[in-house]
Motif scaffolding. Sequence first.
Motif, PDB file in Angstrom:
ATOM      1  N   MET A   1       0.815  -1.196   0.000  1.00  0.00           N
ATOM      2  CA  MET A   1       0.000   0.000   0.000  1.00  0.00           C
ATOM      3  C   MET A   1       0.858   1.259   0.000  1.00  0.00           C
ATOM      4  O   MET A   1       0.346   2.314  -0.297  1.00  0.00           O
ATOM      5  CB  MET A   1      -0.927   0.013   1.220  1.00  0.00           C
ATOM      6  CG  MET A   1      -1.963  -1.099   1.241  1.00  0.00           C
ATOM      7  SD  MET A   1      -3.336  -0.855   0.124  1.00  0.00           S
ATOM      8  CE  MET A   1      -4.277   0.357   0.977  1.00  0.00           C
ATOM      9  N   PHE A   4       0.826   3.762  -2.844  1.00  0.00           N
ATOM     10  CA  PHE A   4      -0.330   4.629  -3.046  1.00  0.00           C
ATOM     11  C   PHE A   4      -0.339   5.845  -2.120  1.00  0.00           C
ATOM     12  O   PHE A   4      -1.218   6.685  -2.221  1.00  0.00           O
ATOM     13  CB  PHE A   4      -1.631   3.833  -2.846  1.00  0.00           C
ATOM     14  CG  PHE A   4      -1.830   2.776  -3.890  1.00  0.00           C
ATOM     15  CD1 PHE A   4      -2.226   3.103  -5.174  1.00  0.00           C
ATOM     16  CD2 PHE A   4      -1.606   1.450  -3.587  1.00  0.00           C
ATOM     17  CE1 PHE A   4      -2.396   2.131  -6.142  1.00  0.00           C
ATOM     18  CE2 PHE A   4      -1.777   0.467  -4.540  1.00  0.00           C
ATOM     19  CZ  PHE A   4      -2.174   0.806  -5.823  1.00  0.00           C
ATOM     20  N   LEU A   5       0.611   5.919  -1.221  1.00  0.00           N
ATOM     21  CA  LEU A   5       0.658   7.035  -0.281  1.00  0.00           C
ATOM     22  C   LEU A   5       1.332   8.255  -0.889  1.00  0.00           C
ATOM     23  O   LEU A   5       2.301   8.145  -1.626  1.00  0.00           O
ATOM     24  CB  LEU A   5       1.401   6.632   0.992  1.00  0.00           C
ATOM     25  CG  LEU A   5       0.713   5.580   1.845  1.00  0.00           C
ATOM     26  CD1 LEU A   5       1.635   5.140   2.969  1.00  0.00           C
ATOM     27  CD2 LEU A   5      -0.598   6.103   2.392  1.00  0.00           C
ATOM     28  N   SER A   6       0.805   9.410  -0.538  1.00  0.00           N
ATOM     29  CA  SER A   6       1.381  10.673  -0.977  1.00  0.00           C
ATOM     30  C   SER A   6       2.373  11.153   0.078  1.00  0.00           C
ATOM     31  O   SER A   6       2.252  10.826   1.252  1.00  0.00           O
ATOM     32  CB  SER A   6       0.245  11.698  -1.120  1.00  0.00           C
ATOM     33  OG  SER A   6       0.750  13.004  -1.161  1.00  0.00           O
ATOM     34  N   GLU A   9       0.766  13.089   3.184  1.00  0.00           N
ATOM     35  CA  GLU A   9      -0.135  12.492   4.167  1.00  0.00           C
ATOM     36  C   GLU A   9       0.623  11.611   5.140  1.00  0.00           C
ATOM     37  O   GLU A   9       1.688  11.099   4.827  1.00  0.00           O
ATOM     38  CB  GLU A   9      -1.261  11.706   3.484  1.00  0.00           C
ATOM     39  CG  GLU A   9      -0.811  10.520   2.685  1.00  0.00           C
ATOM     40  CD  GLU A   9      -1.933   9.887   1.868  1.00  0.00           C
ATOM     41  OE1 GLU A   9      -3.090   9.877   2.306  1.00  0.00           O
ATOM     42  OE2 GLU A   9      -1.622   9.394   0.775  1.00  0.00           O
ATOM     43  N   THR A  25      -5.179   7.368   6.897  1.00  0.00           N
ATOM     44  CA  THR A  25      -4.200   8.446   6.935  1.00  0.00           C
ATOM     45  C   THR A  25      -4.896   9.696   7.465  1.00  0.00           C
ATOM     46  O   THR A  25      -6.092   9.673   7.750  1.00  0.00           O
ATOM     47  CB  THR A  25      -3.595   8.738   5.540  1.00  0.00           C
ATOM     48  OG1 THR A  25      -4.544   9.448   4.749  1.00  0.00           O
ATOM     49  CG2 THR A  25      -3.153   7.465   4.834  1.00  0.00           C
ATOM     50  N   ARG A  28      -7.267  10.468   4.103  1.00  0.00           N
ATOM     51  CA  ARG A  28      -8.188   9.545   3.446  1.00  0.00           C
ATOM     52  C   ARG A  28      -8.067   8.144   4.018  1.00  0.00           C
ATOM     53  O   ARG A  28      -7.211   7.869   4.866  1.00  0.00           O
ATOM     54  CB  ARG A  28      -7.903   9.504   1.950  1.00  0.00           C
ATOM     55  CG  ARG A  28      -6.479   9.045   1.650  1.00  0.00           C
ATOM     56  CD  ARG A  28      -6.133   9.202   0.199  1.00  0.00           C
ATOM     57  NE  ARG A  28      -4.705   8.943   0.008  1.00  0.00           N
ATOM     58  CZ  ARG A  28      -4.195   8.439  -1.075  1.00  0.00           C
ATOM     59  NH1 ARG A  28      -4.964   8.138  -2.091  1.00  0.00           N
ATOM     60  NH2 ARG A  28      -2.903   8.243  -1.176  1.00  0.00           N
ATOM     61  N   LEU A  30      -7.424   4.322   2.593  1.00  0.00           N
ATOM     62  CA  LEU A  30      -7.014   3.496   1.459  1.00  0.00           C
ATOM     63  C   LEU A  30      -7.419   2.059   1.774  1.00  0.00           C
ATOM     64  O   LEU A  30      -7.107   1.548   2.846  1.00  0.00           O
ATOM     65  CB  LEU A  30      -5.506   3.552   1.254  1.00  0.00           C
ATOM     66  CG  LEU A  30      -4.926   4.902   0.871  1.00  0.00           C
ATOM     67  CD1 LEU A  30      -3.412   4.881   0.998  1.00  0.00           C
ATOM     68  CD2 LEU A  30      -5.330   5.242  -0.542  1.00  0.00           C
ATOM     69  N   TYR A  44      -8.241  -1.317  -5.470  1.00  0.00           N
ATOM     70  CA  TYR A  44      -7.811  -0.333  -4.484  1.00  0.00           C
ATOM     71  C   TYR A  44      -8.785   0.840  -4.475  1.00  0.00           C
ATOM     72  O   TYR A  44      -9.142   1.360  -5.523  1.00  0.00           O
ATOM     73  CB  TYR A  44      -6.402   0.171  -4.797  1.00  0.00           C
ATOM     74  CG  TYR A  44      -5.362  -0.910  -4.682  1.00  0.00           C
ATOM     75  CD1 TYR A  44      -4.777  -1.211  -3.461  1.00  0.00           C
ATOM     76  CD2 TYR A  44      -4.970  -1.644  -5.799  1.00  0.00           C
ATOM     77  CE1 TYR A  44      -3.833  -2.217  -3.345  1.00  0.00           C
ATOM     78  CE2 TYR A  44      -4.020  -2.655  -5.693  1.00  0.00           C
ATOM     79  CZ  TYR A  44      -3.452  -2.932  -4.469  1.00  0.00           C
ATOM     80  OH  TYR A  44      -2.523  -3.927  -4.352  1.00  0.00           O
ATOM     81  N   TYR A  45      -9.209   1.234  -3.275  1.00  0.00           N
ATOM     82  CA  TYR A  45     -10.094   2.374  -3.093  1.00  0.00           C
ATOM     83  C   TYR A  45      -9.348   3.470  -2.347  1.00  0.00           C
ATOM     84  O   TYR A  45      -8.618   3.189  -1.406  1.00  0.00           O
ATOM     85  CB  TYR A  45     -11.319   2.002  -2.234  1.00  0.00           C
ATOM     86  CG  TYR A  45     -12.252   1.010  -2.855  1.00  0.00           C
ATOM     87  CD1 TYR A  45     -13.288   1.421  -3.675  1.00  0.00           C
ATOM     88  CD2 TYR A  45     -12.114  -0.345  -2.596  1.00  0.00           C
ATOM     89  CE1 TYR A  45     -14.167   0.504  -4.228  1.00  0.00           C
ATOM     90  CE2 TYR A  45     -12.978  -1.269  -3.148  1.00  0.00           C
ATOM     91  CZ  TYR A  45     -13.998  -0.835  -3.961  1.00  0.00           C
ATOM     92  OH  TYR A  45     -14.870  -1.746  -4.508  1.00  0.00           O
ATOM     93  N   SER A  46      -9.583   4.697  -2.759  1.00  0.00           N
ATOM     94  CA  SER A  46      -9.077   5.860  -2.054  1.00  0.00           C
ATOM     95  C   SER A  46     -10.292   6.697  -1.686  1.00  0.00           C
ATOM     96  O   SER A  46     -10.997   7.202  -2.567  1.00  0.00           O
ATOM     97  CB  SER A  46      -8.131   6.656  -2.959  1.00  0.00           C
ATOM     98  OG  SER A  46      -7.743   7.837  -2.314  1.00  0.00           O
ATOM     99  N   PRO A  48     -11.421   9.901   0.312  1.00  0.00           N
ATOM    100  CA  PRO A  48     -11.167  11.112   1.106  1.00  0.00           C
ATOM    101  C   PRO A  48     -12.253  11.250   2.174  1.00  0.00           C
ATOM    102  O   PRO A  48     -13.426  10.972   1.907  1.00  0.00           O
ATOM    103  CB  PRO A  48     -11.268  12.241   0.083  1.00  0.00           C
ATOM    104  CG  PRO A  48     -11.109  11.587  -1.251  1.00  0.00           C
ATOM    105  CD  PRO A  48     -11.659  10.207  -1.093  1.00  0.00           C
TER     106      PRO A  48
END
Length: 106
Positions: A1, A4-6, A9, A25, A28, A30, A44-46, A48
């Motif tokens: 995972m 997928f992290l920014s 965050e 996070t 959001r 994940l 994969y779902y994100s 917010p």
Amino acid sequence: MEKFLSGKEQVVFCVKTIRDIAVFTDKRILIADKQGLTGKKVEYYSIPYKNISTYSIETAGRLDLDSEINLTLSGGINIELKFMKDKNMDELLLRTYHLINEYIID
């Protein structure tokens, strides 16, 4: 995972549901949703926090084997996270519920 992290965050905590993984996070949620018999296919779902319109927790009863967190997103999309019954489940559910509250309620 992690991929997928920014960089903008912070991970607050992670949970393993019956088959999936949810990473909470400060921006959001994940979710890695394993699909099929083998679980090799993953969606994969994100999500917010601002897109969550309603949310609830359902605790396990005496005969239930799982608890759930239900999220309704803008647009009427429903997401359900199921947790296996264990000694830390109530604490985990409340922590998740309070985290969502923290980021949704101003």
